[in-house]
Design a protein around this motif. Structure first.
Motif, PDB file in Angstrom:
ATOM      1  N   VAL A 142     -14.238 -34.827 -10.622  1.00 44.11           N
ATOM      2  CA  VAL A 142     -13.679 -33.516 -10.354  1.00 44.11           C
ATOM      3  C   VAL A 142     -14.796 -32.485 -10.188  1.00 44.11           C
ATOM      4  O   VAL A 142     -14.760 -31.649  -9.295  1.00 44.11           O
ATOM      5  CB  VAL A 142     -12.726 -33.074 -11.484  1.00 44.11           C
ATOM      6  N   ASP A 143     -15.814 -32.570 -11.049  1.00 38.08           N
ATOM      7  CA  ASP A 143     -16.890 -31.585 -11.009  1.00 38.08           C
ATOM      8  C   ASP A 143     -18.172 -32.221 -11.530  1.00 38.08           C
ATOM      9  O   ASP A 143     -18.133 -33.105 -12.393  1.00 38.08           O
ATOM     10  CB  ASP A 143     -16.524 -30.364 -11.857  1.00 38.08           C
ATOM     11  N   ALA A 144     -19.313 -31.778 -10.993  1.00 39.59           N
ATOM     12  CA  ALA A 144     -20.625 -32.238 -11.442  1.00 39.59           C
ATOM     13  C   ALA A 144     -21.463 -31.029 -11.816  1.00 39.59           C
ATOM     14  O   ALA A 144     -21.367 -29.980 -11.175  1.00 39.59           O
ATOM     15  CB  ALA A 144     -21.317 -33.043 -10.339  1.00 39.59           C
ATOM     16  N   LEU A 145     -22.280 -31.169 -12.841  1.00 42.14           N
ATOM     17  CA  LEU A 145     -23.130 -30.074 -13.249  1.00 42.14           C
ATOM     18  C   LEU A 145     -24.424 -30.614 -13.833  1.00 42.14           C
ATOM     19  O   LEU A 145     -24.485 -31.753 -14.305  1.00 42.14           O
ATOM     20  CB  LEU A 145     -22.431 -29.160 -14.261  1.00 42.14           C
ATOM     21  N   ALA A 146     -25.464 -29.795 -13.757  1.00 46.41           N
ATOM     22  CA  ALA A 146     -26.753 -30.157 -14.328  1.00 46.41           C
ATOM     23  C   ALA A 146     -26.756 -29.860 -15.819  1.00 46.41           C
ATOM     24  O   ALA A 146     -26.153 -28.895 -16.281  1.00 46.41           O
ATOM     25  CB  ALA A 146     -27.862 -29.386 -13.629  1.00 46.41           C
ATOM     26  N   THR A 147     -27.446 -30.706 -16.587  1.00 48.04           N
ATOM     27  CA  THR A 147     -27.635 -30.480 -18.014  1.00 48.04           C
ATOM     28  C   THR A 147     -29.135 -30.441 -18.300  1.00 48.04           C
ATOM     29  O   THR A 147     -29.961 -30.693 -17.420  1.00 48.04           O
ATOM     30  CB  THR A 147     -26.988 -31.602 -18.848  1.00 48.04           C
ATOM     31  N   ALA A 148     -29.483 -30.145 -19.544  1.00 46.94           N
ATOM     32  CA  ALA A 148     -30.891 -30.076 -19.905  1.00 46.94           C
ATOM     33  C   ALA A 148     -31.578 -31.424 -19.807  1.00 46.94           C
ATOM     34  O   ALA A 148     -32.798 -31.498 -19.634  1.00 46.94           O
ATOM     35  CB  ALA A 148     -31.031 -29.521 -21.323  1.00 46.94           C
ATOM     36  N   ASP A 149     -30.787 -32.505 -19.882  1.00 46.84           N
ATOM     37  CA  ASP A 149     -31.372 -33.843 -19.845  1.00 46.84           C
ATOM     38  C   ASP A 149     -30.762 -34.721 -18.761  1.00 46.84           C
ATOM     39  O   ASP A 149     -30.672 -35.926 -18.900  1.00 46.84           O
ATOM     40  CB  ASP A 149     -31.230 -34.527 -21.208  1.00 46.84           C
ATOM     41  N   GLY A 150     -30.306 -34.121 -17.673  1.00 45.74           N
ATOM     42  CA  GLY A 150     -29.767 -34.920 -16.573  1.00 45.74           C
ATOM     43  C   GLY A 150     -28.547 -34.304 -15.939  1.00 45.74           C
ATOM     44  O   GLY A 150     -28.565 -33.141 -15.525  1.00 45.74           O
ATOM     45  N   PHE A 151     -27.477 -35.087 -15.892  1.00 44.21           N
ATOM     46  CA  PHE A 151     -26.254 -34.652 -15.222  1.00 44.21           C
ATOM     47  C   PHE A 151     -25.031 -34.959 -16.082  1.00 44.21           C
ATOM     48  O   PHE A 151     -25.030 -35.901 -16.875  1.00 44.21           O
ATOM     49  CB  PHE A 151     -26.067 -35.384 -13.882  1.00 44.21           C
ATOM     50  N   ALA A 152     -23.981 -34.178 -15.894  1.00 47.91           N
ATOM     51  CA  ALA A 152     -22.669 -34.460 -16.456  1.00 47.91           C
ATOM     52  C   ALA A 152     -21.646 -34.377 -15.329  1.00 47.91           C
ATOM     53  O   ALA A 152     -21.727 -33.489 -14.477  1.00 47.91           O
ATOM     54  CB  ALA A 152     -22.309 -33.474 -17.565  1.00 47.91           C
ATOM     55  N   VAL A 153     -20.714 -35.311 -15.305  1.00 45.23           N
ATOM     56  CA  VAL A 153     -19.643 -35.320 -14.313  1.00 45.23           C
ATOM     57  C   VAL A 153     -18.314 -35.411 -15.043  1.00 45.23           C
ATOM     58  O   VAL A 153     -18.122 -36.278 -15.906  1.00 45.23           O
ATOM     59  CB  VAL A 153     -19.787 -36.501 -13.328  1.00 45.23           C
ATOM     60  N   VAL A 154     -17.411 -34.497 -14.731  1.00 46.53           N
ATOM     61  CA  VAL A 154     -16.066 -34.490 -15.297  1.00 46.53           C
ATOM     62  C   VAL A 154     -15.160 -35.300 -14.387  1.00 46.53           C
ATOM     63  O   VAL A 154     -15.130 -35.077 -13.171  1.00 46.53           O
ATOM     64  CB  VAL A 154     -15.528 -33.053 -15.428  1.00 46.53           C
ATOM     65  N   THR A 155     -14.431 -36.259 -14.968  1.00 47.89           N
ATOM     66  CA  THR A 155     -13.536 -37.100 -14.176  1.00 47.89           C
ATOM     67  C   THR A 155     -12.150 -37.143 -14.811  1.00 47.89           C
ATOM     68  O   THR A 155     -11.964 -36.797 -15.977  1.00 47.89           O
ATOM     69  CB  THR A 155     -14.066 -38.542 -14.060  1.00 47.89           C
TER      70      THR A 155
END
Length: 202
Positions: A142-155
């Motif tokens: 649904v959405d992707a975002l940058a984090t301090a240590d890589g990436f997070a993706v909401v599904t």
């Protein structure tokens, strides 16, 4: 010290772009009425945009095509001249969201290879050379975002199957993913925001 800042706005599904370059001194905000905009027009044919992200390597605009689905990525170094990039595994697919972290681009989307769509992640260092990876097992981004240590993706699951639980996937490189189910079950619509707690839960 005065520097130039390039601003891009994507308007509409048919990829009409507005481009503006404005001078800014330090970190002061530039008043909106000081911007000078140039309409770039529909420069991407029949493509439709879903997201936009930038790194020093350039700007990546992502989406897909109408009708016969095919994931599309366009790359630009200045927001005016654009190059279409042919993605691996682009047929029957659509990019939902893009993010940039630690010099790496991530595009998260779906691909239909059979009766049901599946999740897919594309990664790139320069916005031009991309690799495709099967990801988000059994869920759809649904959405992707940058984090301090890589990436997070909401599904979430397929919306036609009724309300679906949310899962947040984390990756340091966009290739290997770890799932973190969200504590309460909620339906995800057009967008989502997730917050990670101190104990690592979502």
């Amino acid at each position: 010290m005065t520097s130039a800042r390039q601003v891009l706005i994507v308007v509409g599904l048919m990829l009409t772009l507005l481009s503006s370059t404005t001078a800014m001194a330090g970190d002061d905000d530039v008043p909106p009425d000081s911007l000078s905009w140039t309409r770039l027009g529909r420069v991407f044919g029949s493509g439709m945009a879903t997201d936009l992200v930038a790194l020093p390597a350039g700007v990546v605009l992502a989406g897909g095509t109408h009708g016969y689905p095919s994931a599309r990525v366009w790359h630009s170094t200045n927001g005016i001249g654009w190059e279409e990039i042919l993605l691996p595994g682009r047929d029957h697919s659509l990019i939902r969201s893009v993010a940039a972290s630690d010099g790496r681009f991530l595009a998260a989307g779906t691909r239909s290879t059979g009766q049901h769509p599946e999740g897919v992640a594309w990664t790139s260092r320069d916005g031009r050379d991309w690799s495709a990876h099967h990801a988000f097992e059994g869920t759809l981004p649904v959405d992707a975002l940058a984090t301090a240590d890589g990436f997070a993706v909401v599904t979430t699951g397929h919306p036609l199957n009724g309300p679906q639980p949310i899962t947040v996937w984390h990756s340091a490189d966009g290739v290997g993913w770890e799932a973190f189910p969200v504590s309460d079950d909620r339906f995800v619509g057009a967008g989502a925001v997730a917050e990670r707690s101190a104990d690592g839960s979502w």
